[in-house]
Structure formats: C-alpha cells, structure tokens
Design a protein around this motif. Structure first.
Motif, short mmCIF file in Angstrom:
data_model
loop_
_atom_site.label_atom_id
_atom_site.label_comp_id
_atom_site.label_asym_id
_atom_site.label_seq_id
_atom_site.Cartn_x
_atom_site.Cartn_y
_atom_site.Cartn_z
N PHE A 46 -110.38 87.66 -59.76
CA PHE A 46 -109.42 88.67 -59.04
C PHE A 46 -109.27 88.14 -57.88
O PHE A 46 -108.07 88.27 -57.32
CB PHE A 46 -110.35 90.00 -59.18
CG PHE A 46 -109.17 91.09 -58.41
CD1 PHE A 46 -108.04 91.63 -58.93
CD2 PHE A 46 -109.53 91.46 -57.01
CE1 PHE A 46 -107.19 92.54 -58.32
CE2 PHE A 46 -108.70 92.31 -56.47
CZ PHE A 46 -107.53 92.88 -56.92
N SER A 47 -110.34 87.60 -57.04
CA SER A 47 -109.81 87.17 -55.88
C SER A 47 -110.22 85.72 -55.83
O SER A 47 -111.09 84.90 -55.99
CB SER A 47 -110.87 87.70 -54.80
OG SER A 47 -110.89 87.07 -53.52
N LEU A 48 -109.21 84.74 -55.28
CA LEU A 48 -109.39 83.34 -55.30
C LEU A 48 -110.24 82.99 -54.10
O LEU A 48 -111.00 81.94 -54.32
CB LEU A 48 -108.16 82.72 -55.22
CG LEU A 48 -107.15 82.98 -56.22
CD1 LEU A 48 -105.95 82.17 -55.75
CD2 LEU A 48 -107.76 81.95 -57.73
N ALA A 49 -110.49 83.81 -53.20
CA ALA A 49 -111.51 83.68 -52.13
C ALA A 49 -112.96 83.78 -52.70
O ALA A 49 -113.84 83.18 -52.02
CB ALA A 49 -111.12 84.71 -50.84
N ASN A 50 -113.04 84.62 -53.64
CA ASN A 50 -114.38 84.75 -54.43
C ASN A 50 -114.47 84.47 -55.80
O ASN A 50 -114.33 85.08 -56.75
CB ASN A 50 -114.87 85.97 -54.02
CG ASN A 50 -116.41 86.32 -54.49
OD1 ASN A 50 -117.09 85.45 -54.73
ND2 ASN A 50 -116.86 87.46 -54.72
N PRO A 51 -114.06 83.02 -56.30
CA PRO A 51 -114.01 82.74 -57.69
C PRO A 51 -115.20 83.23 -58.25
O PRO A 51 -115.25 83.10 -59.79
CB PRO A 51 -113.48 81.15 -57.61
CG PRO A 51 -114.12 80.78 -56.59
CD PRO A 51 -114.06 81.81 -55.33
N ARG A 52 -116.22 82.99 -57.90
CA ARG A 52 -117.44 83.39 -58.68
C ARG A 52 -117.86 84.97 -58.67
O ARG A 52 -119.02 85.09 -59.27
CB ARG A 52 -118.72 82.55 -58.47
CG ARG A 52 -118.33 80.98 -58.53
CD ARG A 52 -119.56 79.97 -58.15
NE ARG A 52 -119.15 78.77 -58.36
CZ ARG A 52 -119.99 77.85 -58.37
NH1 ARG A 52 -121.12 77.94 -57.71
NH2 ARG A 52 -119.72 76.65 -58.66
N GLY A 53 -116.99 85.64 -58.29
CA GLY A 53 -117.33 87.06 -58.12
C GLY A 53 -117.48 87.80 -59.52
O GLY A 53 -116.86 87.11 -60.42
N ASN A 54 -118.00 88.91 -59.67
CA ASN A 54 -118.02 89.51 -60.96
C ASN A 54 -116.81 90.52 -61.13
O ASN A 54 -117.03 91.41 -61.84
CB ASN A 54 -119.39 90.29 -60.86
CG ASN A 54 -119.44 91.37 -60.07
OD1 ASN A 54 -118.67 91.55 -58.88
ND2 ASN A 54 -120.26 92.63 -60.40
N MET A 55 -115.80 90.33 -60.59
CA MET A 55 -114.52 91.29 -60.96
C MET A 55 -113.26 90.32 -61.30
O MET A 55 -112.76 89.98 -60.46
CB MET A 55 -114.14 91.86 -59.35
CG MET A 55 -113.11 92.89 -59.75
SD MET A 55 -112.97 94.24 -58.70
CE MET A 55 -112.07 93.28 -57.28
N PRO A 56 -113.47 89.97 -62.46
CA PRO A 56 -112.17 89.23 -63.13
C PRO A 56 -110.96 89.91 -63.41
O PRO A 56 -110.91 91.44 -63.38
CB PRO A 56 -112.68 88.60 -64.36
CG PRO A 56 -114.09 89.04 -64.50
CD PRO A 56 -114.48 89.98 -63.73
N THR A 57 -110.01 89.40 -63.54
CA THR A 57 -108.76 90.17 -64.24
C THR A 57 -108.29 89.44 -65.23
O THR A 57 -108.54 88.23 -65.56
CB THR A 57 -107.61 90.23 -63.08
OG1 THR A 57 -106.23 90.97 -63.75
CG2 THR A 57 -107.12 88.65 -62.76
N HIS A 58 -107.73 90.22 -66.43
CA HIS A 58 -107.15 89.60 -67.67
C HIS A 58 -105.76 90.08 -67.91
O HIS A 58 -105.75 91.33 -67.97
CB HIS A 58 -108.45 89.82 -68.64
CG HIS A 58 -108.31 88.90 -69.58
ND1 HIS A 58 -107.26 88.48 -70.55
CD2 HIS A 58 -109.54 88.15 -70.18
CE1 HIS A 58 -107.55 87.62 -71.51
NE2 HIS A 58 -108.99 87.29 -71.30
N ALA A 59 -105.12 89.11 -68.42
CA ALA A 59 -103.73 89.53 -68.81
C ALA A 59 -103.81 89.93 -70.35
O ALA A 59 -104.66 89.48 -71.13
CB ALA A 59 -102.68 88.45 -69.07
N PHE A 60 -102.95 90.95 -70.70
CA PHE A 60 -102.89 91.31 -72.31
C PHE A 60 -101.50 91.62 -72.55
O PHE A 60 -100.72 91.98 -71.71
CB PHE A 60 -103.73 92.51 -72.43
CG PHE A 60 -103.44 93.79 -71.74
CD1 PHE A 60 -102.60 94.81 -72.37
CD2 PHE A 60 -103.78 94.12 -70.59
CE1 PHE A 60 -102.16 96.16 -71.97
CE2 PHE A 60 -103.45 95.36 -69.70
CZ PHE A 60 -102.73 96.21 -70.35
N GLY A 61 -101.08 91.40 -73.64
CA GLY A 61 -99.70 91.52 -74.27
C GLY A 61 -98.72 90.66 -73.12
O GLY A 61 -99.19 89.70 -72.83
#
Length: 81
Positions: free
Chosen positions: A42-57
């Motif tokens: 989710f945040s490029l400043a914290n690429p190993r964070g536990n909050m991802p984002t995912h595209a769908f459709g």
C-alpha cells in the motif's frame, strides 16, 4: 488458510459496488484466504508493511491488513473506479 474479516466500512463499500464487480471480488476473496501477500504494498515507503492493496476486475482495488500469526486478513477498503 487465512480467515477473511470484512470491516463495517468495507461492507458498506462492497454493498455499493456495481454488479460487474461482484464476481471479480469473490475471486479476490478466495485469493486473500490462500495468498494474501499476492498484493502490492500500500505504501512504497513501507514495502514490507502488513497492509497490501490488490486490484480486482478491471476497475477495482481492495486494501487489507494481514496478520500472519493470527492467520487473519482484514478487508478495510474497497473501491471501484
């Protein structure tokens, strides 16, 4: 296997999605239960964070929090552009 938990805010957003978003969202839910780290940070400043984002459709994005020790995924935001 992870348990997918939808926050009240995300539930409202899911309820407002157009019908074209529903099948891709169901497919994303299945993916999040088995491979939640398949999303992008989710945040490029914290690429190993536990909050991802995912595209769908073709126009959807979901943001979620992964708790590995509890084997839980919290869906916190859903958007359809």
């Amino acid at each position: 296997m992870y348990q997918l938990i939808t926050t009240p805010t995300a539930e409202e957003q899911v309820a407002a999605l157009p019908s074209a978003a529903l099948q891709p969202l169901v497919e994303l839910f299945a993916l999040l239960e088995t491979a939640p780290w398949s999303g992008q940070p989710f945040s490029l400043a914290n690429p190993r964070g536990n909050m991802p984002t995912h595209a769908f459709g073709e126009q959807g994005f979901a943001t979620y929090v992964v708790l590995d020790e509890q084997r839980e995924v919290y869906l916190i935001r859903v958007a359809w552009l």
